[in-house]
Scaffold this active site. Structure first.
Site, PDB file in Angstrom:
ATOM      1  N   GLU A   1       3.590  11.909 -60.740  1.00 13.61           N
ATOM      2  CA  GLU A   1       4.659  11.491 -60.477  1.00 13.61           C
ATOM      3  C   GLU A   1       5.877  12.444 -60.252  1.00 13.61           C
ATOM      4  O   GLU A   1       5.975  13.437 -61.150  1.00 13.61           O
ATOM      5  CB  GLU A   1       5.184  10.225 -61.389  1.00 13.61           C
ATOM      6  CG  GLU A   1       6.594   9.743 -61.273  1.00 13.61           C
ATOM      7  CD  GLU A   1       6.934   9.216 -59.815  1.00 13.61           C
ATOM      8  OE1 GLU A   1       6.298   8.479 -59.349  1.00 13.61           O
ATOM      9  OE2 GLU A   1       7.977   9.532 -59.086  1.00 13.61           O
TER      10      GLU A   1
ATOM     11  N   ALA B   1      16.693  -9.928 -48.559  1.00 16.27           N
ATOM     12  CA  ALA B   1      16.755 -10.014 -49.843  1.00 16.27           C
ATOM     13  C   ALA B   1      17.798  -8.826 -50.535  1.00 16.27           C
ATOM     14  O   ALA B   1      18.656  -9.212 -51.233  1.00 16.27           O
ATOM     15  CB  ALA B   1      15.491  -9.902 -50.429  1.00 16.27           C
ATOM     16  N   ILE B   2      17.546  -7.497 -50.156  1.00 12.28           N
ATOM     17  CA  ILE B   2      18.277  -6.548 -50.774  1.00 12.28           C
ATOM     18  C   ILE B   2      19.906  -6.640 -50.173  1.00 12.28           C
ATOM     19  O   ILE B   2      20.765  -6.442 -51.306  1.00 12.28           O
ATOM     20  CB  ILE B   2      17.743  -5.030 -50.346  1.00 12.28           C
ATOM     21  CG1 ILE B   2      16.332  -5.045 -51.179  1.00 12.28           C
ATOM     22  CG2 ILE B   2      18.685  -3.979 -50.805  1.00 12.28           C
ATOM     23  CD1 ILE B   2      15.521  -3.699 -50.585  1.00 12.28           C
TER      24      ILE B   2
ATOM     25  N   GLY C   1      22.327  -5.943 -42.733  1.00 15.10           N
ATOM     26  CA  GLY C   1      20.944  -6.498 -43.121  1.00 15.10           C
ATOM     27  C   GLY C   1      21.012  -7.441 -43.942  1.00 15.10           C
ATOM     28  O   GLY C   1      21.628  -7.376 -45.395  1.00 15.10           O
TER      29      GLY C   1
ATOM     30  N   GLY D   1       2.157  15.402 -55.555  1.00 13.18           N
ATOM     31  CA  GLY D   1       0.697  15.195 -55.456  1.00 13.18           C
ATOM     32  C   GLY D   1       0.669  15.500 -53.895  1.00 13.18           C
ATOM     33  O   GLY D   1       1.319  14.726 -52.968  1.00 13.18           O
TER      34      GLY D   1
ATOM     35  N   HIS E   1      10.387 -33.842 -68.922  1.00 12.46           N
ATOM     36  CA  HIS E   1      11.983 -34.299 -68.657  1.00 12.46           C
ATOM     37  C   HIS E   1      12.856 -33.785 -69.700  1.00 12.46           C
ATOM     38  O   HIS E   1      12.145 -33.999 -71.046  1.00 12.46           O
ATOM     39  CB  HIS E   1      11.595 -35.772 -68.469  1.00 12.46           C
ATOM     40  CG  HIS E   1      13.090 -36.285 -68.158  1.00 12.46           C
ATOM     41  ND1 HIS E   1      13.758 -36.181 -66.825  1.00 12.46           N
ATOM     42  CD2 HIS E   1      14.013 -37.049 -69.302  1.00 12.46           C
ATOM     43  CE1 HIS E   1      14.698 -36.888 -67.052  1.00 12.46           C
ATOM     44  NE2 HIS E   1      15.045 -37.112 -68.318  1.00 12.46           N
TER      45      HIS E   1
ATOM     46  N   GLU F   1      23.692  -9.231 -39.531  1.00 15.56           N
ATOM     47  CA  GLU F   1      22.413  -9.454 -39.508  1.00 15.56           C
ATOM     48  C   GLU F   1      21.952  -9.641 -38.095  1.00 15.56           C
ATOM     49  O   GLU F   1      22.551 -10.427 -37.412  1.00 15.56           O
ATOM     50  CB  GLU F   1      21.719 -10.855 -40.415  1.00 15.56           C
ATOM     51  CG  GLU F   1      20.354 -11.143 -40.121  1.00 15.56           C
ATOM     52  CD  GLU F   1      19.270  -9.991 -40.446  1.00 15.56           C
ATOM     53  OE1 GLU F   1      19.433  -9.495 -41.662  1.00 15.56           O
ATOM     54  OE2 GLU F   1      18.531  -9.908 -39.567  1.00 15.56           O
TER      55      GLU F   1
HETATM   56  C1  LIG Z   1      17.431  -2.533 -54.133  1.00 14.80           C
HETATM   57  C2  LIG Z   1      16.101  -3.213 -54.218  1.00 14.80           C
HETATM   58  C3  LIG Z   1      15.849  -4.214 -54.847  1.00 14.80           C
HETATM   59  C4  LIG Z   1      14.361  -4.814 -54.975  1.00 14.80           C
HETATM   60  N1  LIG Z   1      14.242  -5.937 -55.577  1.00 14.80           N
HETATM   61  C5  LIG Z   1      12.752  -6.275 -55.616  1.00 14.80           C
HETATM   62  C6  LIG Z   1      12.530  -7.520 -56.315  1.00 14.80           C
HETATM   63  O1  LIG Z   1      13.358  -8.175 -56.925  1.00 14.80           O
HETATM   64  N2  LIG Z   1      10.986  -7.967 -56.523  1.00 14.80           N
HETATM   65  C7  LIG Z   1      10.068  -7.235 -55.645  1.00 14.80           C
HETATM   66  O2  LIG Z   1       9.137  -7.609 -55.738  1.00 14.80           O
HETATM   67  N3  LIG Z   1      10.305  -6.151 -55.079  1.00 14.80           N
HETATM   68  C8  LIG Z   1      11.865  -5.523 -54.928  1.00 14.80           C
HETATM   69  N4  LIG Z   1      12.043  -4.575 -54.432  1.00 14.80           N
HETATM   70  C9  LIG Z   1      10.985  -3.829 -53.683  1.00 14.80           C
HETATM   71  C10 LIG Z   1      10.105  -2.985 -54.527  1.00 14.80           C
HETATM   72  O3  LIG Z   1      10.999  -2.206 -55.277  1.00 14.80           O
HETATM   73  C11 LIG Z   1       8.844  -2.302 -54.097  1.00 14.80           C
HETATM   74  O4  LIG Z   1       8.179  -3.153 -53.215  1.00 14.80           O
HETATM   75  C12 LIG Z   1       8.062  -1.509 -55.217  1.00 14.80           C
HETATM   76  O5  LIG Z   1       8.719  -0.465 -55.834  1.00 14.80           O
HETATM   77  C13 LIG Z   1       6.960  -0.627 -54.433  1.00 14.80           C
HETATM   78  O6  LIG Z   1       6.200  -0.213 -55.287  1.00 14.80           O
HETATM   79  P1  LIG Z   1       5.331   0.851 -54.899  1.00 14.80           P
HETATM   80  O7  LIG Z   1       4.493   1.324 -56.164  1.00 14.80           O
HETATM   81  O8  LIG Z   1       4.491   0.916 -53.724  1.00 14.80           O
HETATM   82  O9  LIG Z   1       6.376   2.160 -54.747  1.00 14.80           O
HETATM   83  P2  LIG Z   1       7.664   2.873 -55.434  1.00 14.80           P
HETATM   84  O10 LIG Z   1       8.297   1.778 -56.168  1.00 14.80           O
HETATM   85  O11 LIG Z   1       8.534   3.403 -54.397  1.00 14.80           O
HETATM   86  O12 LIG Z   1       7.173   4.155 -56.166  1.00 14.80           O
HETATM   87  C14 LIG Z   1       6.447   5.181 -55.610  1.00 14.80           C
HETATM   88  C15 LIG Z   1       6.370   6.352 -56.346  1.00 14.80           C
HETATM   89  O13 LIG Z   1       5.990   7.477 -55.916  1.00 14.80           O
HETATM   90  C16 LIG Z   1       6.514   8.699 -56.224  1.00 14.80           C
HETATM   91  N5  LIG Z   1       6.185   9.533 -55.142  1.00 14.80           N
HETATM   92  C17 LIG Z   1       6.252   9.427 -53.639  1.00 14.80           C
HETATM   93  N6  LIG Z   1       5.765  10.714 -53.266  1.00 14.80           N
HETATM   94  C18 LIG Z   1       5.308  11.225 -54.187  1.00 14.80           C
HETATM   95  C19 LIG Z   1       4.378  12.369 -54.087  1.00 14.80           C
HETATM   96  N7  LIG Z   1       3.851  13.021 -52.991  1.00 14.80           N
HETATM   97  N8  LIG Z   1       3.761  12.754 -55.311  1.00 14.80           N
HETATM   98  C20 LIG Z   1       4.035  12.201 -56.273  1.00 14.80           C
HETATM   99  N9  LIG Z   1       4.909  11.104 -56.557  1.00 14.80           N
HETATM  100  C21 LIG Z   1       5.270  10.599 -55.432  1.00 14.80           C
HETATM  101  C22 LIG Z   1       8.039   8.038 -55.965  1.00 14.80           C
HETATM  102  O14 LIG Z   1       8.905   8.999 -56.859  1.00 14.80           O
HETATM  103  C23 LIG Z   1       8.040   6.889 -57.032  1.00 14.80           C
HETATM  104  O15 LIG Z   1       8.302   6.938 -57.937  1.00 14.80           O
HETATM  105  C24 LIG Z   1      13.328  -4.161 -54.436  1.00 14.80           C
HETATM  106  C25 LIG Z   1      13.548  -2.810 -53.625  1.00 14.80           C
HETATM  107  C26 LIG Z   1      15.045  -2.171 -53.520  1.00 14.80           C
HETATM  108  C27 LIG Z   1      15.238  -0.977 -52.831  1.00 14.80           C
END
Ligand SMILES: Cc1cc2nc3c(=O)[nH]c(=O)nc-3n(C[C@H](O)[C@H](O)[C@H](O)COP(=O)(O)OP(=O)(O)OC[C@H]3O[C@@H](n4cnc5c(N)ncnc54)[C@H](O)[C@@H]3O)c2cc1C
Length: 466
Positions: A35, A184-185, A181, A115, A445, A204
């Site tokens: 990470e 949801a966000i 936009g 990574g 209920h 939007e």
């Molecule tokens: C404001 C906001 C609100 C949201 N609310 C919701 C919600 O209510 N419910 C919901 O389901 N989803 C929500 N989401 C979406 C959700 O955050 C993402 O879908 C989710 O985090 C995706 O998970 P992930 O593990 O794929 O990626 P991420 O959470 O993006 O994690 C990826 C990780 O990889 C790391 N990384 C990247 N490249 C490298 C590398 N080369 N080497 C090592 N580490 C690396 C990053 O630092 C990060 O920590 C929201 C997003 C935002 C921006």
């Protein structure tokens, strides 16, 4: 020196990556997780969790403001934005520490750094100080997530034009905001800032807000938000922004032509871009489509032994989808029996504004577009005893059934706590419950969930309370 070896290396510690690592460890694998920034990824640190903490503050504020309606006197109510932000950051930090503890408990080795694939079964890890080491494993899961999408002319600058990161940690309450936009966000930030008293304009490009939701639910949400004083322009785009010391001048183009508005800040919430750069994908058979990694049902890319999950791969870009993919991927590569691929129609989607919106499955329009005959049930929270007792009786539970087979095709909710209620329909859909089984289920209920029951009954002409 020999290169340390693992059974699995996970690149990225978000909800996709850390859950995959834990599940792999449970299955007896020796796992390393890389990470580069914060364990927990966007979700825990900059997404799902801190926004929900802020929205909870807004909800408490709204409730206290309406205390008189409940026979409670609460004068001198003050919204303390720095305290709300501090609470939100503390919640994120607590969960981040929790993820670190879980990984430790499962003996997952956490490597801090970036990574990158560096040859067959090899991943290079570059630490913040520039030092690089290598690890080897027969399986590598890429879970590097995504970052905010940037539109030309709308480039975030951290000052006048914010991404979700700045929007979550505002130095002060902006008097006026343009939110670009209405997914949801965008809607969640619009609700938060409107509750605190900012003038909020939402733009939007699609013809309705929350464009992936059922048409009827989008329309009800728009009405509710406009009643709260938000200005919402659909089928509208931002032609350009002029940033100045005291604010931003924006030119919007919609059906009625062009209009200019001035705001203090802009939040760009126009989607995401996958983190595909500098992963060492060149020279591999990993295929990209529209900027995301192409995977099969088991999250396998075109390169044997390389997998991709979460926001890096296909939509929907949701934390629970990322985590679920992590589990499926690991269980399949470990040879666990009876692993079930993810069915996109069974992934719930939630928006935590006031009112909340939640859905699972096909919308009425999408079901019709597939040529299916539908039976639709509707039940308003205005006829639900618990909602009335709570003083929050706006909204609707809409259910969509296949007219021939009676199969539940979709459920679309707007109103109090629907982001919790939706799991009932998710479970029913996974268990392939028949409409008769849903009707025979006893709902407690008084509960909000009785509106779910009544919606099903209404689809079959049997509603009792409308
Ligand atoms: C404001 C906001 C609100 C949201 N609310 C919701 C919600 O209510 N419910 C919901 O389901 N989803 C929500 N989401 C979406 C959700 O955050 C993402 O879908 C989710 O985090 C995706 O998970 P992930 O593990 O794929 O990626 P991420 O959470 O993006 O994690 C990826 C990780 O990889 C790391 N990384 C990247 N490249 C490298 C590398 N080369 N080497 C090592 N580490 C690396 C990053 O630092 C990060 O920590 C929201 C997003 C935002 C921006």
């Amino acid at each position: 020196m020999t290169t340390p070896t693992h059974d699995l290396i996970v690149v990225g510690g978000g909800p996709g990556g850390y859950v995959a690592a834990i599940r792999a460890a449970q299955l007896g694998m020796k796992v390393a997780l890389i990470e580069r920034e914060h364990l927990g990824g966007v979700c825990l640190n900059w997404g799902c969790i801190p926004t929900k903490a802020l929205l909870r503050s807004a909800e408490v504020l709204n409730l206290v403001r309406s205390a008189r309606d409940y026979g409670v006197t609460a004068d001198g109510v003050v919204a303390d934005l720095p305290a709300m932000v501090a609470r939100s950051r503390a919640v994120a930090a607590k969960l981040q520490a929790g993820v670190r503890g879980l990984l430790r408990k499962h003996a997952v080795e956490v490597l801090e750094g970036r990574g990158r694939l560096a040859g067959p079964q090899t991943v290079a890890v570059r630490a913040a100080d520039g030092r690089t080491s290598e690890r080897r494993a027969p399986h590598v899961i890429l879970a590097t997530g995504a970052r905010p999408r940037v539109l030309a002319g709308l480039e975030p600058d951290g000052q006048r034009v914010w991404t979700y990161r700045e929007a979550m940690t505002p130095p002060a309450l902006p008097r006026s905001l343009l939110i670009v936009g209405a997914g949801a966000i965008g809607i969640e930030f619009a609700c938060f800032y409107r509750s605190l008293g900012a003038e909020v304009t939402v733009v939007e490009a699609a013809e309705r807000i929350l464009p992936v939701e059922d048409h009827e639910i989008s329309a009800l949400a728009q009405q509710a938000f406009e009643r709260q004083g938000m200005r919402i322009h659909t089928s509208t785009t931002v032609l350009g922004l002029e940033r100045g010391d005291d604010g931003v001048a924006a030119v919007l183009r919609g059906a009625g032509g062009e209009r200019a508005i001035r705001v203090e800040r802009v939040i760009s919430a126009v989607g995401i871009t996958a983190n595909i750069e500098d992963l060492g994908l060149e020279g591999t058979r990993v295929e990209l489509r529209q900027g995301h990694v192409v995977v099969d049902d088991w999250l396998q890319t075109g390169e044997p032994g390389i997998y991709a999950i979460g926001d890096l791969a296909a939509a929907p870009w949701l934390a629970h989808k990322a985590s679920h993919e992590g589990v499926i991927c690991v269980e399949h590569l470990a040879g666990v029996a009876h692993v079930v691929p993810l069915d996109a129609l069974r992934i719930p989607a939630c928006t935590y504004g006031q009112p909340q919106v939640a859905s699972v499955g096909l919308t009425e329009h999408k079901a019709q577009a597939r040529g299916l005959g539908v039976r639709v049930g509707r039940f308003p929270f205005g006829a639900n005893g618990k909602a009335i007792a709570m003083g929050d009786a706006h909204g609707l539970v809409k259910t969509v059934f296949d007219a021939t087979s009676g199969e539940l095709l979709g459920a679309h909710l707007i109103g109090p706590e629907v982001t919790e209620l939706i799991q009932g329909f998710g479970l029913a859909s996974t268990l392939e419950a028949t409409e008769a089984e849903l009707m025979h289920t006893v709902f407690a209920h008084p509960t909000l969930s009785e509106a779910m029951h009544e919606s099903v009954l209404q689809a079959f002409g049997r509603a009792l309370h409308i």
